[in-house]
Design a protein around this motif. Structure first.
Motif, mmCIF file in Angstrom:
data_model
loop_
_atom_site.group_PDB
_atom_site.id
_atom_site.type_symbol
_atom_site.label_atom_id
_atom_site.label_comp_id
_atom_site.label_asym_id
_atom_site.label_seq_id
_atom_site.Cartn_x
_atom_site.Cartn_y
_atom_site.Cartn_z
ATOM 1 N N CYS A 157 51.001 65.781 -56.083
ATOM 2 C CA CYS A 157 52.039 65.590 -57.095
ATOM 3 C C CYS A 157 52.188 66.859 -57.935
ATOM 4 C CB CYS A 157 51.689 64.425 -58.019
ATOM 5 S SG CYS A 157 51.267 62.900 -57.143
ATOM 6 N N GLN A 158 53.392 67.064 -58.440
ATOM 7 C CA GLN A 158 53.613 68.111 -59.438
ATOM 8 C C GLN A 158 53.624 67.459 -60.808
ATOM 9 O OE1 GLN A 158 57.379 70.013 -58.653
ATOM 10 N NE2 GLN A 158 58.507 68.461 -59.774
ATOM 11 N N TRP A 159 53.031 68.168 -61.786
ATOM 12 C CA TRP A 159 52.867 67.575 -63.110
ATOM 13 C C TRP A 159 52.904 68.684 -64.147
ATOM 14 C CZ3 TRP A 159 48.039 64.241 -64.824
ATOM 15 C CH2 TRP A 159 48.396 63.458 -65.929
ATOM 16 N N LYS A 160 53.843 68.596 -65.075
ATOM 17 C CA LYS A 160 54.000 69.627 -66.096
ATOM 18 C C LYS A 160 52.802 69.689 -67.039
ATOM 19 C CE LYS A 160 59.063 69.464 -66.130
ATOM 20 N NZ LYS A 160 60.268 69.193 -66.942
ATOM 21 N N ARG A 161 52.041 68.605 -67.113
ATOM 22 C CA ARG A 161 50.882 68.607 -67.996
ATOM 23 C C ARG A 161 49.764 69.524 -67.468
ATOM 24 N NH1 ARG A 161 48.045 63.025 -69.859
ATOM 25 N NH2 ARG A 161 50.232 62.531 -70.278
ATOM 26 N N ILE A 162 49.735 69.781 -66.171
ATOM 27 C CA ILE A 162 48.732 70.672 -65.600
ATOM 28 C C ILE A 162 49.141 72.110 -65.906
ATOM 29 C CG2 ILE A 162 47.512 71.355 -63.515
ATOM 30 C CD1 ILE A 162 47.089 68.444 -64.339
ATOM 31 N N PRO A 163 48.282 72.899 -66.507
ATOM 32 C CA PRO A 163 48.661 74.287 -66.830
ATOM 33 C C PRO A 163 48.823 75.139 -65.582
ATOM 34 C CG PRO A 163 46.336 73.911 -67.310
ATOM 35 C CD PRO A 163 46.916 72.581 -66.964
ATOM 36 N N ALA B 109 55.585 62.222 -66.687
ATOM 37 C CA ALA B 109 54.800 61.625 -65.605
ATOM 38 C C ALA B 109 54.708 62.570 -64.414
ATOM 39 C CB ALA B 109 55.442 60.307 -65.169
ATOM 40 N N PRO B 110 53.638 62.475 -63.634
ATOM 41 C CA PRO B 110 53.559 63.263 -62.399
ATOM 42 C C PRO B 110 54.590 62.795 -61.389
ATOM 43 C CG PRO B 110 51.720 61.721 -62.553
ATOM 44 C CD PRO B 110 52.447 61.656 -63.866
ATOM 45 N N GLU B 111 55.052 63.712 -60.535
ATOM 46 C CA GLU B 111 56.059 63.400 -59.525
ATOM 47 C C GLU B 111 55.512 63.691 -58.131
ATOM 48 O OE1 GLU B 111 59.553 65.614 -60.415
ATOM 49 O OE2 GLU B 111 59.667 64.917 -62.489
ATOM 50 N N PRO B 112 55.587 62.727 -57.213
ATOM 51 C CA PRO B 112 55.049 62.947 -55.862
ATOM 52 C C PRO B 112 55.860 63.983 -55.092
ATOM 53 C CG PRO B 112 56.254 60.872 -55.959
ATOM 54 C CD PRO B 112 56.182 61.389 -57.367
ATOM 55 N N GLN B 113 55.160 64.823 -54.316
ATOM 56 C CA GLN B 113 55.808 65.864 -53.517
ATOM 57 C C GLN B 113 55.589 65.664 -52.026
ATOM 58 O OE1 GLN B 113 57.885 68.431 -54.949
ATOM 59 N NE2 GLN B 113 57.679 66.743 -56.394
ATOM 60 N N PHE B 114 54.346 65.420 -51.619
ATOM 61 C CA PHE B 114 54.074 65.117 -50.220
ATOM 62 C C PHE B 114 52.725 64.406 -50.120
ATOM 63 C CE2 PHE B 114 52.212 69.314 -50.855
ATOM 64 C CZ PHE B 114 50.997 69.245 -50.192
ATOM 65 N N CYS B 115 52.466 63.822 -48.971
ATOM 66 C CA CYS B 115 51.241 63.055 -48.764
ATOM 67 C C CYS B 115 50.659 63.414 -47.402
ATOM 68 C CB CYS B 115 51.534 61.557 -48.846
ATOM 69 S SG CYS B 115 50.096 60.505 -48.493
ATOM 70 N N LEU B 116 49.340 63.538 -47.346
ATOM 71 C CA LEU B 116 48.695 63.813 -46.066
ATOM 72 C C LEU B 116 47.676 62.724 -45.744
ATOM 73 C CD1 LEU B 116 45.538 64.977 -46.438
ATOM 74 C CD2 LEU B 116 46.756 66.977 -47.241
ATOM 75 N N HIS C 179 56.484 59.961 -45.568
ATOM 76 C CA HIS C 179 56.794 59.585 -46.946
ATOM 77 C C HIS C 179 56.077 60.493 -47.935
ATOM 78 C CE1 HIS C 179 58.896 56.044 -45.575
ATOM 79 N NE2 HIS C 179 57.834 55.674 -44.885
ATOM 80 N N LYS C 180 56.664 60.658 -49.132
ATOM 81 C CA LYS C 180 56.098 61.527 -50.157
ATOM 82 C C LYS C 180 54.850 60.932 -50.802
ATOM 83 C CE LYS C 180 60.274 63.992 -51.667
ATOM 84 N NZ LYS C 180 61.135 64.290 -52.838
ATOM 85 N N ILE C 181 54.696 59.626 -50.738
ATOM 86 C CA ILE C 181 53.595 58.987 -51.454
ATOM 87 C C ILE C 181 53.097 57.781 -50.673
ATOM 88 C CG2 ILE C 181 55.178 57.574 -52.826
ATOM 89 C CD1 ILE C 181 53.209 57.758 -55.151
ATOM 90 N N LYS C 182 51.796 57.559 -50.706
ATOM 91 C CA LYS C 182 51.184 56.365 -50.139
ATOM 92 C C LYS C 182 50.737 55.488 -51.292
ATOM 93 C CE LYS C 182 49.727 54.075 -46.485
ATOM 94 N NZ LYS C 182 50.642 53.637 -45.404
ATOM 95 N N GLY C 183 51.104 54.206 -51.240
ATOM 96 C CA GLY C 183 50.878 53.323 -52.373
ATOM 97 C C GLY C 183 52.105 53.332 -53.266
ATOM 98 N N SER C 184 51.970 52.827 -54.467
ATOM 99 C CA SER C 184 53.115 52.710 -55.367
ATOM 100 C C SER C 184 53.179 53.889 -56.341
ATOM 101 C CB SER C 184 53.042 51.413 -56.171
ATOM 102 O OG SER C 184 51.972 51.452 -57.100
ATOM 103 N N PHE C 185 54.393 54.177 -56.791
ATOM 104 C CA PHE C 185 54.587 55.220 -57.804
ATOM 105 C C PHE C 185 53.862 54.843 -59.092
ATOM 106 C CE2 PHE C 185 56.885 56.815 -61.496
ATOM 107 C CZ PHE C 185 56.919 58.167 -61.239
#
Length: 312
Positions: free
Chosen positions: A71-77, A47-54, A153-159
């Motif tokens: 977000c950082q996501w290993k699926r993105i090359p 799953a993607p992981e939140p890093q920061f929000c603007l 906060h790292k994310i706006k809304g829910s994970f």
């Protein structure tokens, strides 16, 4: 759709025949290949992981506040080199209402190495932000404000909402076919590679289990079995000075015999538990928690899951 399904069935049959031949004629390369696919499959399903929000503003077509979750996501090359384009994934905009406030949330994702490098260089970070804003403008015909503010906060809304948005849970049949064709091309390439060497022997039961999990991941949610909300108790634990220090969640999961059947996702402000095809629990947490220090224990005899979440 019928023609597409027949073509897919033919490809799947060819795929299994290929594996059967490889297992019989070259067991070592078969084991290496399966290990490689399990590794790539785990990365694909991560799953993607939140890093920061603007926070910034949509100026056109209608002025509105917008939050962009990075977000950082290993699926993105990762980019092939410093001179190649940087891949990015942009989720669909979602409007959210909170009391009298209405705002838009957009999720974007980069490869983890890209965001980690940007954390050490403010110029690179600003470049990634500008790149994401440009992509959003072009894709959705928005005009964004040039100024922005990184929020606390790292994310706006829910994970959970971010995860569903980026991972594209509502995958249509066309996308499914395209992904399967790509996988078969990769399989043929991997099997014919002269670099395949043995690493680990895996039982066929384990292999089939992984394949089933992958198919469940990309299927549309409309076919999923409805899950029950388990009984649970959430309490805030205080220290001797009556200061809240952590939250403890106890969840009853009768019929669940192994922790391997449980999936837990925790963000600062919400939590999701899914246990096999029986239970699903999503909670908005009353206080922000420290996800890095969060722990979980499963008591098999009583089928109880206890999650300890230190407060921030």
């Amino acid at each position: 759709m019928e023609i597409s399904s027949k073509g897919l069935l033919t490809q799947v049959t060819q795929f299994w025949n290929l594996l059967d031949d490889l297992a019989e004629n070259d067991p070592e390369r078969y084991e290496k290949f399966i290990q490689q696919q399990l590794k790539e499959g785990k990365q694909f399903c991560s799953a993607p992981e939140p890093q920061f929000c603007l926070e910034t503003k949509i100026l056109k077509p209608r002025e509105k506040t917008v939050f962009i979750n990075f977000c950082q996501w290993k699926r993105i090359p990762a980019p092939q080199s410093a001179i190649h384009p940087v891949p990015i994934s942009v989720g669909r905009p979602e409007d959210i209402s909170e009391t009298s406030d209405v705002y838009t949330v957009i999720n974007v994702a980069y490869h983890p190495d890209i965001l980690q490098a940007a954390d050490k260089d403010q110029i690179k970070k600003d470049q990634l932000i500008r790149m994401a804003m440009k992509c959003i403008e072009e894709r959705f015909q928005f005009t964004l404000s040039f100024s922005y503010n990184i929020i606390e906060h790292k994310i706006k809304g829910s994970f959970l909402g971010m995860k569903q948005n980026l991972m594209g849970i509502h995958t249509d049949a066309t996308d499914f076919t395209e992904k399967r064709e790509l996988t078969l091309e990769q399989i043929n390439s991997s099997v014919n590679s002269p670099d395949c060497l043995p690493q680990l022997k895996l039982p066929k039961t384990q292999i089939s289990g992984k394949t089933r999990c992958l198919i469940e991941e990309i299927c549309s949610t409309e076919f999923q079995v409805e899950k029950k909300t388990p009984n649970y108790e959430l309490k805030i634990v205080k220290d001797l000075n009556e200061k809240p220090v952590k939250m403890e969640l106890m969840v009853e999961l009768p019929g669940i015999e192994s922790v391997s059947l449980c999936e837990l996702s925790v963000s600062e402000d919400d939590l999701l538990i899914e246990a096999s095809d029986k239970y699903r629990l999503h909670l908005n947490l009353p206080e922000p928690v420290d996800t890095e220090r969060t722990t979980a224990k499963f008591f098999k005899e009583r089928a109880i899951l206890i999650i300890t979440m230190p407060l921030i």
